[in-house]
Design an enzyme around this catalytic site. Structure first.
Site, mmCIF file in Angstrom:
data_model
loop_
_atom_site.group_PDB
_atom_site.id
_atom_site.type_symbol
_atom_site.label_atom_id
_atom_site.label_comp_id
_atom_site.label_asym_id
_atom_site.label_seq_id
_atom_site.Cartn_x
_atom_site.Cartn_y
_atom_site.Cartn_z
ATOM 1 N N ARG A 257 0.718 -0.737 -0.089
ATOM 2 C CA ARG A 257 0.001 -0.027 0.147
ATOM 3 C C ARG A 257 0.469 1.300 0.150
ATOM 4 N NH1 ARG A 257 -5.259 -1.219 3.750
ATOM 5 N NH2 ARG A 257 -5.283 -3.200 3.269
ATOM 6 N N GLU B 44 -10.950 -1.689 -5.651
ATOM 7 C CA GLU B 44 -11.544 -0.993 -4.449
ATOM 8 C C GLU B 44 -10.581 0.901 -4.288
ATOM 9 O OE1 GLU B 44 -13.031 -0.258 0.210
ATOM 10 O OE2 GLU B 44 -11.402 -0.691 -0.131
HETATM 11 N N1 5AD Z 1 -7.145 -10.672 6.724
HETATM 12 C C1 5AD Z 1 -9.009 -10.119 6.601
HETATM 13 N N2 5AD Z 1 -9.076 -8.701 7.351
HETATM 14 C C2 5AD Z 1 -7.915 -7.826 6.866
HETATM 15 N N3 5AD Z 1 -8.230 -6.847 7.648
HETATM 16 C C3 5AD Z 1 -7.059 -5.755 7.437
HETATM 17 N N4 5AD Z 1 -5.978 -6.864 7.224
HETATM 18 C C4 5AD Z 1 -6.986 -8.516 6.838
HETATM 19 C C5 5AD Z 1 -7.077 -9.495 6.539
HETATM 20 N N5 5AD Z 1 -5.693 -9.583 5.897
HETATM 21 C C6 5AD Z 1 -8.980 -6.485 8.255
HETATM 22 C C7 5AD Z 1 -9.072 -5.586 9.083
HETATM 23 C C8 5AD Z 1 -9.942 -4.626 10.275
HETATM 24 C C9 5AD Z 1 -10.261 -3.793 8.084
HETATM 25 C C10 5AD Z 1 -10.226 -2.208 7.741
HETATM 26 O O1 5AD Z 1 -9.552 -4.770 7.456
HETATM 27 O O2 5AD Z 1 -9.556 -6.272 10.362
HETATM 28 O O3 5AD Z 1 -11.377 -5.114 9.772
#
Ligand code: 5AD
Length: 481
Positions: free
Chosen positions: A98, A169
């Protein structure tokens, strides 16, 4: 500033493309024509836009998790594990990618290989490159979206779209203000014009790619009119570059009437502003994000938050819902916890599906309120931009006319303060320099005064702080003890 809301010419795009592709070795492996051929070979069942269009026709709310790990085979296993419990798949990109820190992502991949477990918080698609990303798409039955938080997502877009991902997105505002501290807004908007132009180029070749501005922004007491204004601006910027399939998003605030009104007003305002700008050839859908703020650690309590969000997603008529997990308070979920969040969500969606929230004057009033707020803010944005929405957006953030609460970006004023009213709806305590009509501000102040009376305390910053932590401590409204 040189920024303009104008479709990039093919020459401008190609010239920039040469630079973008040279920023990391995997860029050289990308062939646009081959990407188009592969995209055209995908069945409708693996195309995001087709699955969304069917859901819109059937008035159905689809569910989608977040998920991403460091290594390709593990990522495939994770998505295959979730696939039968959801309608749409993600690939959540890691934090190094990112920030365009591909060397760091490379180290993370090496360390993950050595450790036998993911040491990155997402899927480093740029490092893996086109062929490996395509292996992900090939291994799955459902459409896959790139979900991230990247101010400069040009190379990521080139690689993943050529690999067969069918949705992307983000946006120049929504992937800057909540995610970056020091990236100039003018630059991130310009970089996202490239991403949108790339999607537009696929569209010109008959490939429909879904584009979803990131709705929830900071995820912390964001009033609907703020996130709607940003979503509509990013929708307009995307349409100008030739995008044709737009999903506008909103993060759950917690009050039933406000959340239903938010999704309804978002869809209606989207059409209103897109058509006023002369765009008619587009498909519009909506996404509702389950609560994006702090979660309770207790997993049973977390399921209640997930369930309430799922009920609101269905009752509001959102096209899809982004799902949280019982592990939200502690970090990246296990694949099992991820599926449990999806299963809880699907149970609720299926139970609420046939039900319609009855027409009510309270709901109508809330819809109208949000619409008036958005129209007031966007009128000022257009005025500041002298008709140009890209210029207007940059100037509006400079002027504090657009102001996202609790966002880290230095270019965001941070003067607007939200607080919940006595029923938990997010209201405006302090507007900063956001130009809300006087009678609208009077309404917000009255609603906040009503809560202050009920709590026997004056409205003050402590109320805002109490609200921020309320849901993680098992309430919606941060009442004094
Ligand atoms: N796998 C699952 N959920 C994720 N989030 C961020 N990275 C991952 C990932 N690799 C989720 C965080 C938060 C949201 C912004 O994205 O837990 O809920």
């Amino acid at each position: 500033m040189s920024l303009r809301n104008r479709k990039l010419t093919l020459d401008e795009f190609q010239q920039e493309r040469t630079e973008v592709m040279a920023t990391w070795p995997t860029g050289t492996g990308v062939d646009f024509e081959d990407g188009v051929r592969y995209q055209l070979s995908l069945p409708d069942s693996k195309r995001f836009s087709s699955v969304l269009a069917q859901a819109v026709r059937e008035n159905k709310t689809l569910c989608q998790p977040r998920a991403g790990v460091a290594l390709v085979d593990e990522h495939i296993k994770l998505l295959q594990f979730l696939e039968d419990s959801c309608d749409l798949l993600p690939s959540t990109i890691d934090a190094y990618t990112r920030l365009n820190h591909y060397e760091k992502a490379a180290e993370g991949i090496e360390r993950s290989l050595a450790a036998g477990t993911s040491l990155l918080n997402g899927f480093p698609a740029v490092n893996h490159g086109l062929a490996e990303c395509r292996r992900v798409v090939e291994a799955l039955k459902k459409p896959v979206q790139v979900r991230h938080g990247t101010p400069d997502a040009r190379l990521l877009g080139e690689i993943t779209l050529a690999a067969g991902f069918t949705a992307y997105e983000g946006g120049g505002i929504s992937y800057n203000i909540p995610y970056a501290k020091k990236v100039p807004l003018e630059r991130s908007i310009r970089h996202w014009q490239y991403c949108d132009r790339l999607v537009g180029l696929y569209e010109e070749h008959g490939v429909r790619i879904n584009r979803e501005p990131f709705g929830p922004l900071s995820g912390t007491l964001v009033p609907p009119f703020i996130s709607h204004s940003v979503a509509i601006i990013e929708g307009l910027l995307a349409l100008e570059q030739g995008c044709k399939c737009i999903t506008l998003g909103y993060g759950q605030a917690g009050n039933l009437v406000q959340d239903i009104a938010a999704i309804r007003s978002l869809r209606e305002l989207g059409d209103e502003f897109f058509q006023a700008a002369g765009y008619t050839d587009y498909a519009l859908s909506t996404v509702f994000h389950q609560w994006m703020g702090g979660f309770p650690e207790n997993e049973s309590m977390a399921y209640a938050v997930i369930g309430w969000g799922s009920a609101m997603a269905a009752l509001s008529g959102a096209t899809k819902v982004i799902v949280k997990t019982p592990h939200e308070a502690s970090g990246i979920p296990t694949k099992e916890a991820n599926r449990q969040g999806l299963d809880a969500t699907r149970q609720m969606l299926n139970m609420v599906r046939e039900q319609v929230f009855p027409p009510s004057p309270t709901l109508e009033q809330e819809v109208e309120l949000i619409k008036r707020e958005v129209r007031a803010v966007l009128a000022k944005v257009f005025e500041l931009g002298e008709g140009d929405v890209a210029v207007g957006a940059v100037r509006a953030f400079e002027a504090g006319v657009l102001d996202v609460p609790f966002a880290p970006a230095a270019c965001n004023a941070g003067k607007l303060l939200p607080v919940r009213d006595n029923e938990g709806a997010v209201r405006i305590f302090e507007p900063g320099r956001v130009p809300l009509p006087e009678d609208v501000m009077t309404y917000h102040r009255d609603k906040i005064a009503e809560r202050a009376r009920a709590e026997n305390r004056a409205p003050a910053f402590q109320m805002v702080v109490d609200d921020i932590y309320a849901i993680s401590k098992s309430k919606l409204i941060g009442r004094p003890r």
